[in-house]
Design a protein around this motif. Structure first.
Motif, PDB file in Angstrom:
ATOM      1  N   VAL A 159       0.838  -1.192   0.000  1.00  0.00           N
ATOM      2  CA  VAL A 159       0.000   0.000   0.000  1.00  0.00           C
ATOM      3  C   VAL A 159       0.879   1.250   0.000  1.00  0.00           C
ATOM      4  O   VAL A 159       2.068   1.199   0.321  1.00  0.00           O
ATOM      5  N   ARG A 160       0.256   2.371  -0.343  1.00  0.00           N
ATOM      6  CA  ARG A 160       0.960   3.659  -0.307  1.00  0.00           C
ATOM      7  C   ARG A 160       1.072   4.100   1.148  1.00  0.00           C
ATOM      8  O   ARG A 160       0.077   4.435   1.782  1.00  0.00           O
ATOM      9  N   LEU A 161       2.264   4.126   1.655  1.00  0.00           N
ATOM     10  CA  LEU A 161       2.461   4.281   3.096  1.00  0.00           C
ATOM     11  C   LEU A 161       2.193   5.686   3.605  1.00  0.00           C
ATOM     12  O   LEU A 161       1.858   5.864   4.787  1.00  0.00           O
ATOM     13  N   THR A 162       2.332   6.699   2.768  1.00  0.00           N
ATOM     14  CA  THR A 162       2.106   8.055   3.263  1.00  0.00           C
ATOM     15  C   THR A 162       0.636   8.300   3.592  1.00  0.00           C
ATOM     16  O   THR A 162       0.319   9.245   4.317  1.00  0.00           O
ATOM     17  N   GLY A 163      -0.249   7.451   3.088  1.00  0.00           N
ATOM     18  CA  GLY A 163      -1.672   7.661   3.315  1.00  0.00           C
ATOM     19  C   GLY A 163      -2.282   6.814   4.401  1.00  0.00           C
ATOM     20  O   GLY A 163      -3.498   6.864   4.609  1.00  0.00           O
ATOM     21  N   VAL A 164      -1.478   6.032   5.116  1.00  0.00           N
ATOM     22  CA  VAL A 164      -2.035   5.147   6.141  1.00  0.00           C
ATOM     23  C   VAL A 164      -1.807   5.742   7.521  1.00  0.00           C
ATOM     24  O   VAL A 164      -0.846   6.488   7.742  1.00  0.00           O
ATOM     25  N   PRO A 165      -2.683   5.419   8.499  1.00  0.00           N
ATOM     26  CA  PRO A 165      -2.478   5.906   9.872  1.00  0.00           C
ATOM     27  C   PRO A 165      -1.255   5.267  10.513  1.00  0.00           C
ATOM     28  O   PRO A 165      -0.724   4.264  10.028  1.00  0.00           O
ATOM     29  N   ASP A 166      -0.826   5.826  11.629  1.00  0.00           N
ATOM     30  CA  ASP A 166       0.404   5.383  12.284  1.00  0.00           C
ATOM     31  C   ASP A 166       0.383   3.898  12.632  1.00  0.00           C
ATOM     32  O   ASP A 166       1.393   3.198  12.456  1.00  0.00           O
ATOM     33  N   ALA A 167      -0.737   3.404  13.112  1.00  0.00           N
ATOM     34  CA  ALA A 167      -0.807   1.994  13.510  1.00  0.00           C
ATOM     35  C   ALA A 167      -0.604   1.078  12.313  1.00  0.00           C
ATOM     36  O   ALA A 167       0.099   0.064  12.400  1.00  0.00           O
ATOM     37  N   GLN A 168      -1.213   1.418  11.169  1.00  0.00           N
ATOM     38  CA  GLN A 168      -1.050   0.588   9.976  1.00  0.00           C
ATOM     39  C   GLN A 168       0.367   0.701   9.432  1.00  0.00           C
ATOM     40  O   GLN A 168       0.940  -0.285   8.949  1.00  0.00           O
ATOM     41  N   LEU A 169       0.931   1.902   9.510  1.00  0.00           N
ATOM     42  CA  LEU A 169       2.317   2.072   9.066  1.00  0.00           C
ATOM     43  C   LEU A 169       3.245   1.175   9.876  1.00  0.00           C
ATOM     44  O   LEU A 169       4.122   0.503   9.310  1.00  0.00           O
ATOM     45  N   GLU A 170       3.048   1.139  11.186  1.00  0.00           N
ATOM     46  CA  GLU A 170       3.876   0.279  12.031  1.00  0.00           C
ATOM     47  C   GLU A 170       3.725  -1.188  11.646  1.00  0.00           C
ATOM     48  O   GLU A 170       4.708  -1.941  11.594  1.00  0.00           O
ATOM     49  N   GLU A 207       2.867  -2.388   8.640  1.00  0.00           N
ATOM     50  CA  GLU A 207       3.513  -2.601   7.350  1.00  0.00           C
ATOM     51  C   GLU A 207       5.027  -2.743   7.496  1.00  0.00           C
ATOM     52  O   GLU A 207       5.651  -3.556   6.808  1.00  0.00           O
ATOM     53  N   VAL A 208       5.590  -1.958   8.380  1.00  0.00           N
ATOM     54  CA  VAL A 208       7.044  -1.950   8.554  1.00  0.00           C
ATOM     55  C   VAL A 208       7.514  -3.097   9.450  1.00  0.00           C
ATOM     56  O   VAL A 208       8.429  -3.852   9.092  1.00  0.00           O
ATOM     57  N   GLU A 209       6.895  -3.242  10.617  1.00  0.00           N
ATOM     58  CA  GLU A 209       7.365  -4.200  11.608  1.00  0.00           C
ATOM     59  C   GLU A 209       6.897  -5.629  11.312  1.00  0.00           C
ATOM     60  O   GLU A 209       7.674  -6.581  11.397  1.00  0.00           O
ATOM     61  N   ALA A 210       5.613  -5.788  10.968  1.00  0.00           N
ATOM     62  CA  ALA A 210       5.091  -7.135  10.750  1.00  0.00           C
ATOM     63  C   ALA A 210       5.707  -7.793   9.522  1.00  0.00           C
ATOM     64  O   ALA A 210       5.897  -9.009   9.482  1.00  0.00           O
ATOM     65  N   SER A 211       6.032  -6.997   8.513  1.00  0.00           N
ATOM     66  CA  SER A 211       6.667  -7.581   7.324  1.00  0.00           C
ATOM     67  C   SER A 211       8.051  -8.122   7.659  1.00  0.00           C
ATOM     68  O   SER A 211       8.447  -9.193   7.194  1.00  0.00           O
ATOM     69  N   ALA A 212       8.792  -7.383   8.500  1.00  0.00           N
ATOM     70  CA  ALA A 212      10.112  -7.865   8.924  1.00  0.00           C
ATOM     71  C   ALA A 212       9.980  -9.139   9.756  1.00  0.00           C
ATOM     72  O   ALA A 212      10.732 -10.106   9.565  1.00  0.00           O
TER      73      ALA A 212
END
Length: 246
Positions: free
Chosen positions: A132-143, A145-150
């Motif tokens: 997803v386009r990360l600049t448009g997601v709320p902080d919780a979803q951004l976290e 996308e970044v942490e859960a993928s790792a």
């Protein structure tokens, strides 16, 4: 000149995300023939400012990476990083409603195949969870996308990823800050060579779709190549400005 090359799919569709088999083989052979064997991203960044080097990246982890690209890269001694959208592994690239115009729906590598590639020497990085386009997601979803993928890459392959590719190249300071907390480096879609001034989490790449014709990548490092890259970068900038005005 130092540069990070971007590929997506090796197929004959002619889409903006595709390179055909012959063009890709020509790229791999021409780099090796010039004594430029692609290196890991971290090693490329560690080179002196005036050194010449190339890194190769593949976004999205298409099945055709394993069947078409990896055997060629391995035969020529090239290192490669594949960026995996972890929530789509084993599925397809249909992550946008209606799909991307002109881009075929293609299968993505599953975790068993990705694990085998990692064991064979392919470096796996994160491309987020859902692409997803990360600049448009709320902080919780951004976290997530970044942490859960790792965490998923660590769970499935036994290795923590060291690099992140921003989906669609969509990035701002907030996104960079989140990615910096987990990854050592990150790549964008900004079209230019790597400079010693570049921040490790905003690294530019050269989309090889623009280098698909004979003589494109083969001229790497020459004045002609530098001029062509600069012109393409300017055209992309103009296009973005015009699109914002629509």
């Amino acid at each position: 000149m130092k540069a990070i090359l971007t590929y997506h799919s090796i197929d004959a569709s002619g889409s903006v995300l595709s390179l055909d088999r012959d063009a890709f083989r020509r790229h791999a052979a021409s780099l090796a023939g010039a004594g430029l064997r692609a290196m890991p991203l971290e090693r490329l960044l560690a080179l002196p400012a005036d050194a010449t080097g190339v890194a190769i990246t593949f976004d999205d982890a298409f099945v055709n990476f394993a069947t078409e690209a990896w055997p060629v890269l391995r035969d020529h001694g090239h290192d490669v990083t594949v960026f995996v959208p972890t929530g789509h592994a084993g599925g397809t690239n249909r992550w946008e409603a209606g799909g991307q115009l002109g881009v075929p729906v293609l299968p993505l590598l599953d975790w068993a195949a990705l694990g085998r590639l990692a064991e064979e020497g392919v470096t796996l990085g994160s491309h987020g969870v859902r692409h997803v386009r990360l600049t448009g997601v709320p902080d919780a979803q951004l976290e997530t996308e970044v942490e859960a993928s790792a965490a998923k890459l660590r769970q499935e392959t036994g290795r923590w990823p060291g690099a992140f590719a921003y989906p669609y190249g969509d990035v701002d300071n907030r996104v960079v800050a989140a990615v910096r907390n987990r990854y050592g480096l990150a790549v964008t879609t900004e079209y230019r060579p790597v400079s010693w001034r570049d921040e490790a989490h905003r690294l530019p790449r050269l989309d090889t779709w623009y280098l698909r014709r004979p003589g494109g990548l083969e001229a790497f490092g020459t004045n002609r190549f530098r001029a062509a890259v600069a012109l393409r970068r300017q055209l992309r900038r103009i296009r973005r400005v015009l699109m914002r005005g629509v």
